[in-house]
Design a protein around this motif. Sequence first.
Motif, mmCIF file in Angstrom:
data_model
loop_
_atom_site.group_PDB
_atom_site.id
_atom_site.type_symbol
_atom_site.label_atom_id
_atom_site.label_comp_id
_atom_site.label_asym_id
_atom_site.label_seq_id
_atom_site.Cartn_x
_atom_site.Cartn_y
_atom_site.Cartn_z
ATOM 1 N N HIS A 182 -35.548 -96.758 -37.008
ATOM 2 C CA HIS A 182 -36.128 -95.536 -37.578
ATOM 3 C C HIS A 182 -36.604 -94.511 -36.556
ATOM 4 O O HIS A 182 -36.880 -93.357 -36.912
ATOM 5 C CB HIS A 182 -37.272 -95.889 -38.538
ATOM 6 N N LYS A 183 -36.718 -94.900 -35.287
ATOM 7 C CA LYS A 183 -37.125 -93.934 -34.264
ATOM 8 C C LYS A 183 -36.497 -94.336 -32.929
ATOM 9 O O LYS A 183 -36.127 -95.495 -32.730
ATOM 10 C CB LYS A 183 -38.649 -93.876 -34.142
ATOM 11 N N PRO A 184 -36.364 -93.386 -32.010
ATOM 12 C CA PRO A 184 -35.804 -93.715 -30.704
ATOM 13 C C PRO A 184 -36.687 -94.737 -29.993
ATOM 14 O O PRO A 184 -37.910 -94.577 -29.922
ATOM 15 C CB PRO A 184 -35.812 -92.379 -29.952
ATOM 16 N N SER A 185 -36.078 -95.802 -29.511
ATOM 17 C CA SER A 185 -36.837 -96.831 -28.813
ATOM 18 C C SER A 185 -35.916 -97.664 -27.935
ATOM 19 O O SER A 185 -34.696 -97.660 -28.112
ATOM 20 C CB SER A 185 -37.564 -97.735 -29.818
ATOM 21 N N HIS A 186 -36.534 -98.356 -27.006
ATOM 22 C CA HIS A 186 -35.836 -99.300 -26.138
ATOM 23 C C HIS A 186 -36.596 -100.610 -26.281
ATOM 24 O O HIS A 186 -37.727 -100.727 -25.823
ATOM 25 C CB HIS A 186 -35.849 -98.798 -24.699
ATOM 26 N N MET A 187 -35.968 -101.583 -26.948
ATOM 27 C CA MET A 187 -36.657 -102.829 -27.264
ATOM 28 C C MET A 187 -35.942 -104.037 -26.666
ATOM 29 O O MET A 187 -34.712 -104.096 -26.676
ATOM 30 C CB MET A 187 -36.726 -103.035 -28.784
ATOM 31 N N LEU A 188 -36.727 -104.984 -26.181
ATOM 32 C CA LEU A 188 -36.233 -106.319 -25.890
ATOM 33 C C LEU A 188 -36.571 -107.157 -27.106
ATOM 34 O O LEU A 188 -37.729 -107.235 -27.519
ATOM 35 C CB LEU A 188 -36.903 -106.896 -24.646
ATOM 36 N N LEU A 189 -35.551 -107.770 -27.705
ATOM 37 C CA LEU A 189 -35.715 -108.538 -28.939
ATOM 38 C C LEU A 189 -35.565 -110.025 -28.621
ATOM 39 O O LEU A 189 -34.488 -110.472 -28.215
ATOM 40 C CB LEU A 189 -34.662 -108.118 -29.962
ATOM 41 N N PHE A 190 -36.640 -110.775 -28.805
ATOM 42 C CA PHE A 190 -36.621 -112.211 -28.604
ATOM 43 C C PHE A 190 -36.504 -112.857 -29.986
ATOM 44 O O PHE A 190 -37.439 -112.786 -30.787
ATOM 45 C CB PHE A 190 -37.890 -112.679 -27.884
ATOM 46 N N ASP A 191 -35.337 -113.434 -30.245
ATOM 47 C CA ASP A 191 -35.033 -114.005 -31.557
ATOM 48 C C ASP A 191 -35.238 -115.510 -31.546
ATOM 49 O O ASP A 191 -34.878 -116.192 -30.582
ATOM 50 C CB ASP A 191 -33.581 -113.715 -31.941
ATOM 51 N N LEU A 223 -31.977 -97.303 -27.892
ATOM 52 C CA LEU A 223 -31.745 -96.131 -28.732
ATOM 53 C C LEU A 223 -30.809 -96.434 -29.903
ATOM 54 O O LEU A 223 -29.887 -95.674 -30.200
ATOM 55 C CB LEU A 223 -31.196 -94.971 -27.893
ATOM 56 N N SER A 224 -31.070 -97.532 -30.589
ATOM 57 C CA SER A 224 -30.238 -97.927 -31.722
ATOM 58 C C SER A 224 -30.333 -96.891 -32.841
ATOM 59 O O SER A 224 -31.432 -96.576 -33.309
ATOM 60 C CB SER A 224 -30.686 -99.284 -32.264
ATOM 61 N N PRO A 225 -29.195 -96.372 -33.304
ATOM 62 C CA PRO A 225 -29.228 -95.415 -34.415
ATOM 63 C C PRO A 225 -29.668 -96.076 -35.722
ATOM 64 O O PRO A 225 -30.023 -95.378 -36.668
ATOM 65 C CB PRO A 225 -27.784 -94.917 -34.502
ATOM 66 N N GLU A 226 -29.659 -97.389 -35.773
ATOM 67 C CA GLU A 226 -30.099 -98.101 -36.981
ATOM 68 C C GLU A 226 -31.620 -98.105 -37.117
ATOM 69 O O GLU A 226 -32.139 -98.191 -38.225
ATOM 70 C CB GLU A 226 -29.606 -99.554 -36.949
#
Length: 130
Positions: free
Chosen positions: A73-82, A68-71
Amino acid sequence: MCVGALVWNAEGRVLLARTTKWGGLWGVPGGKVDWGETLVDAVAREFREETGLRLRDICHAQTQEAVLSPEFHKPSHMLLFDYFARTDDTRLSPNEEIEDWAWVTLAEAAAYPLNTYTQTLVALAQRREP
């Protein structure tokens, strides 16, 4: 699951992009992993789709969780593989998601208004830089 990459060109500069999804903040190109796709294949595909650039020397950098990052554009729950990667080209063919881009040094990248997740990726790259 989402993937993204901090990518170096032959001059030792990294690519930053401002997209439509991070509220005017800068980050790295990337996106969602398709069903049945490996993470490495996904980052190469997403990068090519968004920038027109082909990646090489792709290696995992870090994994982050965005809840739920406020940065974003929409509410989401993401796993980010960088990932870290390289490209032989610097000429972009940006798609509609990319509003602006810049090839910068890591020191310059740290001074950009980066989203929180890209800040950690740039900091990690700075610690690994010879």
